[in-house]
Design a protein around this motif. Structure first.
Motif, PDB file in Angstrom:
ATOM      1  N   GLN A   1       0.828  -1.206   0.000  1.00  0.00           N
ATOM      2  CA  GLN A   1       0.000   0.000   0.000  1.00  0.00           C
ATOM      3  C   GLN A   1       0.864   1.259   0.000  1.00  0.00           C
ATOM      4  O   GLN A   1       0.528   2.245  -0.654  1.00  0.00           O
ATOM      5  N   ALA A   2       1.992   1.227   0.690  1.00  0.00           N
ATOM      6  CA  ALA A   2       2.905   2.377   0.646  1.00  0.00           C
ATOM      7  C   ALA A   2       3.426   2.575  -0.774  1.00  0.00           C
ATOM      8  O   ALA A   2       3.533   3.712  -1.253  1.00  0.00           O
ATOM      9  N   MET A   3       3.719   1.489  -1.476  1.00  0.00           N
ATOM     10  CA  MET A   3       4.161   1.574  -2.865  1.00  0.00           C
ATOM     11  C   MET A   3       3.062   2.169  -3.749  1.00  0.00           C
ATOM     12  O   MET A   3       3.340   2.989  -4.634  1.00  0.00           O
ATOM     13  N   ALA A   4       1.811   1.783  -3.495  1.00  0.00           N
ATOM     14  CA  ALA A   4       0.690   2.326  -4.260  1.00  0.00           C
ATOM     15  C   ALA A   4       0.540   3.828  -4.018  1.00  0.00           C
ATOM     16  O   ALA A   4       0.309   4.605  -4.949  1.00  0.00           O
ATOM     17  N   VAL A   5       0.705   4.242  -2.777  1.00  0.00           N
ATOM     18  CA  VAL A   5       0.635   5.675  -2.462  1.00  0.00           C
ATOM     19  C   VAL A   5       1.778   6.409  -3.151  1.00  0.00           C
ATOM     20  O   VAL A   5       1.588   7.490  -3.712  1.00  0.00           O
ATOM     21  N   HIS A   6       2.967   5.802  -3.146  1.00  0.00           N
ATOM     22  CA  HIS A   6       4.112   6.413  -3.822  1.00  0.00           C
ATOM     23  C   HIS A   6       3.799   6.624  -5.303  1.00  0.00           C
ATOM     24  O   HIS A   6       4.051   7.700  -5.848  1.00  0.00           O
ATOM     25  N   GLY A   7       3.233   5.614  -5.942  1.00  0.00           N
ATOM     26  CA  GLY A   7       2.849   5.744  -7.344  1.00  0.00           C
ATOM     27  C   GLY A   7       1.851   6.860  -7.562  1.00  0.00           C
ATOM     28  O   GLY A   7       1.954   7.624  -8.529  1.00  0.00           O
TER      29      GLY A   7
ATOM     30  N   THR B   1       8.577   2.010   5.161  1.00  0.00           N
ATOM     31  CA  THR B   1       9.438   2.705   4.213  1.00  0.00           C
ATOM     32  C   THR B   1       9.563   1.848   2.961  1.00  0.00           C
ATOM     33  O   THR B   1       9.819   0.645   3.054  1.00  0.00           O
ATOM     34  N   ALA B   2       9.354   2.465   1.799  1.00  0.00           N
ATOM     35  CA  ALA B   2       9.559   1.781   0.524  1.00  0.00           C
ATOM     36  C   ALA B   2      10.469   2.663  -0.319  1.00  0.00           C
ATOM     37  O   ALA B   2      10.212   3.854  -0.475  1.00  0.00           O
TER      38      ALA B   2
ATOM     39  N   ALA C   1      10.255  -6.083  -3.400  1.00  0.00           N
ATOM     40  CA  ALA C   1       9.029  -6.445  -4.128  1.00  0.00           C
ATOM     41  C   ALA C   1       9.064  -5.823  -5.509  1.00  0.00           C
ATOM     42  O   ALA C   1       9.547  -4.705  -5.679  1.00  0.00           O
ATOM     43  N   SER C   2       8.534  -6.553  -6.474  1.00  0.00           N
ATOM     44  CA  SER C   2       8.381  -5.981  -7.814  1.00  0.00           C
ATOM     45  C   SER C   2       6.902  -5.729  -8.063  1.00  0.00           C
ATOM     46  O   SER C   2       6.039  -6.495  -7.634  1.00  0.00           O
ATOM     47  N   VAL C   3       6.659  -4.624  -8.763  1.00  0.00           N
ATOM     48  CA  VAL C   3       5.298  -4.195  -9.069  1.00  0.00           C
ATOM     49  C   VAL C   3       5.204  -3.989 -10.574  1.00  0.00           C
ATOM     50  O   VAL C   3       6.054  -3.334 -11.164  1.00  0.00           O
ATOM     51  N   VAL C   4       4.175  -4.585 -11.175  1.00  0.00           N
ATOM     52  CA  VAL C   4       3.879  -4.353 -12.587  1.00  0.00           C
ATOM     53  C   VAL C   4       2.769  -3.330 -12.648  1.00  0.00           C
ATOM     54  O   VAL C   4       1.748  -3.446 -11.950  1.00  0.00           O
ATOM     55  N   LEU C   5       2.956  -2.300 -13.482  1.00  0.00           N
ATOM     56  CA  LEU C   5       1.949  -1.248 -13.649  1.00  0.00           C
ATOM     57  C   LEU C   5       1.150  -1.471 -14.916  1.00  0.00           C
ATOM     58  O   LEU C   5       1.694  -1.898 -15.933  1.00  0.00           O
ATOM     59  N   ASP C   6      -0.136  -1.183 -14.827  1.00  0.00           N
ATOM     60  CA  ASP C   6      -1.030  -1.218 -15.978  1.00  0.00           C
ATOM     61  C   ASP C   6      -0.908  -2.538 -16.741  1.00  0.00           C
ATOM     62  O   ASP C   6      -0.725  -2.561 -17.957  1.00  0.00           O
TER      63      ASP C   6
END
Length: 151
Positions: free
Chosen positions: A69-75, A113-114, A142-147
């Protein structure tokens, strides 16, 4: 350089900018952020109604969801204000170290922290940590794929 916040971005702002709603929006505030890093705070781990509890307890591995969720907020913070929201999906977690068994019995707020290690318009690699005070509760990458729908 971290963005200087005159006041922390609160739970309402977070809920308006990520897909997690209601009690699944676990973060309470953004303390600081930059293009490479975000620091958030949460107290939802102490809530007996936390939806991620199992048999009355909140296992330490649930900390990955706090980090995601912190990563999502960062995005959301990095996205242009006129851009349509981009859906992100956590695709892998590596090097996860749990330094505690549970999160629900940790007395104070969690600091999440991310830090963005690398990435492009489609794939981002983050390193994350969860602390309570000086105590590290868990860390990993962690890896995140966007769209992903457009791939």
């Amino acid at each position: 350089m971290a963005a200087v916040l005159s006041a922390p971005l609160d739970h309402g702002w977070i809920a308006a900018h990520i897909p997690h709603q209601g009690s699944m929006c676990l973060l309470d505030r953004v303390l600081e952020w930059s293009e490479q890093r975000i620091v958030c705070e949460a107290v939802s781990h102490t809530d007996p109604a936390n939806p991620l509890r199992d048999a009355g307890r909140l296992g330490a591995a649930i900390g990955v969801e706090y980090a995601a969720q912190a990563m999502a907020v960062h995005g959301a913070l990095l996205a242009p204000s006129d851009a349509a929201p981009t859906q992100g999906y956590l695709t892998s977690v590596r090097g996860l170290s749990l330094h505690t068994d549970r999160l629900d019995d940790v007395g104070g707020p969690l600091t999440i922290t991310a830090e963005r290690l690398s990435g492009d318009a489609r794939l981002i690699l983050y390193q994350f940590t969860l602390h309570c005070g000086e105590r590290c509760l868990l860390d990993g990458r962690a890896s995140v794929v966007l769209d992903a729908q457009s791939l």
